[in-house]
Design a protein around this motif. Sequence first.
Motif, mmCIF file in Angstrom:
data_model
loop_
_atom_site.group_PDB
_atom_site.id
_atom_site.type_symbol
_atom_site.label_atom_id
_atom_site.label_comp_id
_atom_site.label_asym_id
_atom_site.label_seq_id
_atom_site.Cartn_x
_atom_site.Cartn_y
_atom_site.Cartn_z
ATOM 1 N N LYS A 1 4.744 5.077 -10.034
ATOM 2 C CA LYS A 1 3.758 6.022 -10.607
ATOM 3 C C LYS A 1 2.712 6.819 -9.872
ATOM 4 O O LYS A 1 2.131 6.340 -10.353
ATOM 5 C CB LYS A 1 4.447 6.667 -12.389
ATOM 6 C CG LYS A 1 5.848 5.911 -12.875
ATOM 7 C CD LYS A 1 5.790 5.857 -14.005
ATOM 8 C CE LYS A 1 7.072 5.392 -15.025
ATOM 9 N NZ LYS A 1 7.068 5.456 -16.258
ATOM 10 N N PRO A 2 2.640 8.171 -10.011
ATOM 11 C CA PRO A 2 1.732 9.189 -9.460
ATOM 12 C C PRO A 2 0.810 9.732 -11.046
ATOM 13 O O PRO A 2 1.484 9.673 -11.601
ATOM 14 C CB PRO A 2 1.937 10.059 -8.169
ATOM 15 C CG PRO A 2 3.214 10.293 -8.959
ATOM 16 C CD PRO A 2 3.700 9.182 -9.698
ATOM 17 N N ARG A 3 -0.078 9.503 -9.944
ATOM 18 C CA ARG A 3 -1.871 10.576 -11.338
ATOM 19 C C ARG A 3 -1.639 11.427 -11.253
ATOM 20 O O ARG A 3 -1.711 12.110 -12.558
ATOM 21 C CB ARG A 3 -3.186 9.714 -11.165
ATOM 22 C CG ARG A 3 -3.273 8.193 -10.439
ATOM 23 C CD ARG A 3 -4.779 7.780 -10.664
ATOM 24 N NE ARG A 3 -5.428 7.196 -10.367
ATOM 25 C CZ ARG A 3 -6.163 5.967 -9.658
ATOM 26 N NH1 ARG A 3 -7.466 7.442 -9.227
ATOM 27 N NH2 ARG A 3 -6.616 4.876 -9.416
ATOM 28 N N ASN A 4 -0.757 12.376 -10.276
ATOM 29 C CA ASN A 4 -0.817 13.868 -11.072
ATOM 30 C C ASN A 4 1.247 13.805 -10.108
ATOM 31 O O ASN A 4 2.119 12.752 -9.074
ATOM 32 C CB ASN A 4 -1.502 13.904 -10.269
ATOM 33 C CG ASN A 4 -1.527 15.609 -10.687
ATOM 34 O OD1 ASN A 4 0.106 16.901 -10.462
ATOM 35 N ND2 ASN A 4 -1.965 16.426 -11.358
ATOM 36 N N GLU A 5 2.144 14.974 -11.416
ATOM 37 C CA GLU A 5 3.490 14.598 -10.337
ATOM 38 C C GLU A 5 2.851 15.632 -9.521
ATOM 39 O O GLU A 5 4.480 15.608 -8.782
ATOM 40 C CB GLU A 5 4.027 15.803 -11.509
ATOM 41 C CG GLU A 5 4.281 14.886 -13.296
ATOM 42 C CD GLU A 5 5.269 13.385 -12.157
ATOM 43 O OE1 GLU A 5 5.616 13.496 -11.811
ATOM 44 O OE2 GLU A 5 4.805 12.390 -12.840
ATOM 45 N N SER A 6 2.028 15.719 -8.779
ATOM 46 C CA SER A 6 2.415 16.848 -7.636
ATOM 47 C C SER A 6 1.664 15.311 -6.490
ATOM 48 O O SER A 6 1.926 16.118 -5.211
ATOM 49 C CB SER A 6 0.774 17.822 -7.826
ATOM 50 O OG SER A 6 -0.139 17.412 -7.702
ATOM 51 N N TYR A 7 1.608 14.615 -6.525
ATOM 52 C CA TYR A 7 1.497 13.180 -5.505
ATOM 53 C C TYR A 7 2.862 12.917 -5.357
ATOM 54 O O TYR A 7 3.976 13.490 -6.215
ATOM 55 C CB TYR A 7 0.043 12.368 -6.197
ATOM 56 C CG TYR A 7 -1.251 12.825 -6.737
ATOM 57 C CD1 TYR A 7 -1.437 14.015 -6.202
ATOM 58 C CD2 TYR A 7 -2.142 12.603 -6.668
ATOM 59 C CE1 TYR A 7 -3.069 14.825 -5.751
ATOM 60 C CE2 TYR A 7 -3.230 12.980 -6.936
ATOM 61 C CZ TYR A 7 -3.922 14.421 -6.415
ATOM 62 O OH TYR A 7 -5.174 14.291 -6.700
ATOM 63 N N THR A 8 2.566 11.721 -4.654
ATOM 64 C CA THR A 8 3.607 10.669 -4.614
ATOM 65 C C THR A 8 3.827 9.921 -4.864
ATOM 66 O O THR A 8 3.056 8.566 -5.398
ATOM 67 C CB THR A 8 3.791 10.538 -2.318
ATOM 68 O OG1 THR A 8 3.589 11.678 -2.040
ATOM 69 C CG2 THR A 8 4.967 9.949 -2.324
ATOM 70 N N GLY A 9 5.366 9.235 -5.501
ATOM 71 C CA GLY A 9 4.760 8.209 -6.188
ATOM 72 C C GLY A 9 6.301 7.280 -4.936
ATOM 73 O O GLY A 9 6.880 8.137 -4.028
ATOM 74 N N VAL B 1 12.840 7.434 3.462
ATOM 75 C CA VAL B 1 13.141 5.859 3.310
ATOM 76 C C VAL B 1 13.231 5.379 4.163
ATOM 77 O O VAL B 1 12.953 5.573 5.234
ATOM 78 C CB VAL B 1 15.000 5.866 3.080
ATOM 79 C CG1 VAL B 1 15.120 4.733 2.439
ATOM 80 C CG2 VAL B 1 15.029 6.493 1.460
ATOM 81 N N THR B 2 12.841 3.640 4.436
ATOM 82 C CA THR B 2 12.243 3.133 4.864
ATOM 83 C C THR B 2 12.725 1.434 5.238
ATOM 84 O O THR B 2 12.733 1.378 3.631
ATOM 85 C CB THR B 2 10.773 2.673 4.927
ATOM 86 O OG1 THR B 2 9.676 4.113 5.459
ATOM 87 C CG2 THR B 2 10.725 1.631 6.331
ATOM 88 N N ALA C 1 0.970 -1.222 0.350
ATOM 89 C CA ALA C 1 -0.001 0.187 -0.402
ATOM 90 C C ALA C 1 1.198 1.340 -0.096
ATOM 91 O O ALA C 1 1.151 1.232 0.715
ATOM 92 C CB ALA C 1 -0.824 -0.030 1.153
ATOM 93 N N ALA C 2 1.142 2.132 -0.753
ATOM 94 C CA ALA C 2 1.684 2.840 -0.901
ATOM 95 C C ALA C 2 0.699 4.657 -0.252
ATOM 96 O O ALA C 2 -0.752 3.880 -0.746
ATOM 97 C CB ALA C 2 1.402 3.834 -2.599
ATOM 98 N N VAL C 3 1.614 5.527 0.203
ATOM 99 C CA VAL C 3 0.180 6.253 0.822
ATOM 100 C C VAL C 3 1.595 7.473 0.173
ATOM 101 O O VAL C 3 2.694 7.800 0.479
ATOM 102 C CB VAL C 3 1.581 6.011 2.659
ATOM 103 C CG1 VAL C 3 0.635 7.405 3.136
ATOM 104 C CG2 VAL C 3 0.981 4.718 3.293
ATOM 105 N N THR C 4 0.225 8.844 -0.242
ATOM 106 C CA THR C 4 0.542 9.918 -0.084
ATOM 107 C C THR C 4 0.975 10.705 1.090
ATOM 108 O O THR C 4 0.098 10.508 1.777
ATOM 109 C CB THR C 4 -0.248 10.102 -0.895
ATOM 110 O OG1 THR C 4 -1.225 9.521 -1.876
ATOM 111 C CG2 THR C 4 -0.279 11.878 -1.182
ATOM 112 N N VAL D 1 11.021 3.542 -0.616
ATOM 113 C CA VAL D 1 11.561 5.139 -0.942
ATOM 114 C C VAL D 1 10.627 5.877 -1.774
ATOM 115 O O VAL D 1 9.210 5.028 -2.494
ATOM 116 C CB VAL D 1 12.705 5.094 -2.082
ATOM 117 C CG1 VAL D 1 12.889 6.966 -2.374
ATOM 118 C CG2 VAL D 1 13.388 4.323 -1.802
ATOM 119 N N GLU D 2 10.116 6.875 -0.678
ATOM 120 C CA GLU D 2 8.773 7.487 -1.337
ATOM 121 C C GLU D 2 9.357 8.987 -1.881
ATOM 122 O O GLU D 2 9.600 9.810 -0.548
ATOM 123 C CB GLU D 2 7.038 7.831 0.303
ATOM 124 C CG GLU D 2 6.469 7.011 0.424
ATOM 125 C CD GLU D 2 5.869 6.449 1.044
ATOM 126 O OE1 GLU D 2 5.627 7.755 1.648
ATOM 127 O OE2 GLU D 2 5.044 5.750 1.362
#
Length: 290
Positions: A239-247, A197-198, A64-67, A264-265
Motif C-alpha cells: 500500500k502506498p503511503r499516500n493515495e496519490s502514489y502508486t501501490g 500489468v507485467t 522493488a516497487a516503482v512509482t 500489478v501497479e
Amino acid sequence: MSAPENESAAFTDPPPEPAAVPEPAAAPEAVAVPAPVPAPRRLPRAVGIALATAGLLAVTAASAAVTVAVGKPDGRPAAAAAPRATASAAPTSTGPSATPSAAPVPVPTAVPTEPAPASTVKGTVSGGRHDGDLRYFLLPIPAGGESYGPADGMPMTRDDVSEIFGKPDDIDTVLNRLGYRDGATRTYRTADGTAEVTVTLLHFGSADLAGRVVRGYNVTSQESIDIDGDPNAHGFRRKPRNESYTGSMTGISSQGDVQYTVDVEVKGTPDKALLNDLMKRQREWLASGG
C-alpha cells in the motif's frame, strides 16, 4: 514524487523431499549468489537462488516497487467526416425538351485501414508440459489494452534471466539445476489507463522444480494476501503511503512446468480482486493453452 522504498523478501526452505536411497555424504556447498542488482531493462522483481547438490535449499528475493505516472492512453484522432455532396439546382428548360439529369457527384472513398497483424507464435500443453513458443502462454492483453513493446511479448534469453538474478557468475549452474528452458515477459496498460500489468513466465525442467520455486517464496515486508482458487499461490500487496502514489501487488504460482508471476501497479491502494482475476486467467491459460 519520491519513489517508494525497495521491498525486501526472503524465501523459506520448501518441505524436504525424501531421497530414494539415503547415503552418507559430506554436506554439499551451497551455490552463493550475490545480492540482486537493478537491471538495465525494467523488470518488476529480482530473485536470487542458492542451491546445493542435494537440491533447492533456499531462495531469496527482493521486490522493488516503482512509482509510475499512470494516465489514460492518448486517444486516437477521430477520422474526419466525409464531405457531404451539395445538390445544385439544374437549369430548367422553357421548351418541350426533357429536363436534363444532374451530373453525378463523386463520393470520396475511405482509405481502408491495415488490420493488425495476427500473432504467429504457437504453443501446446499436455499433462502440464508446455512446448513451443513460451510467449504464446502469456496472459492475453484485454480489449483496448496497450502493450509496451512487441504485442506478442518478449522472449527471455539466459542473459535476460541473469539480469533478474543480478548477474551472478554462477547463474548458469543455478539455472541448470532448476532445469531452466526459457522465459517470456510482457507489460501492458489497461484500456482505461488505471493499471499496468507485467506477466513473467519462467519455464523449468519439471512441474516439481517450478513448484519448489513457488513454495519457497515469501515477501516479509509486504502484506500477504490470498489468491482465490489456488492454495499453492502466494500474493503480496504494497500500500502506498499516500493515495496519490502508486501501490502494487505481486502474485506468484506455477502451472505444470511453468512458474508465473503477475505484477500489478495502480494509483492508490490496490484492490486484491484485480490480482485474483489476473492470476486465475493466467492459470487457466497455461492449463488449457487457449
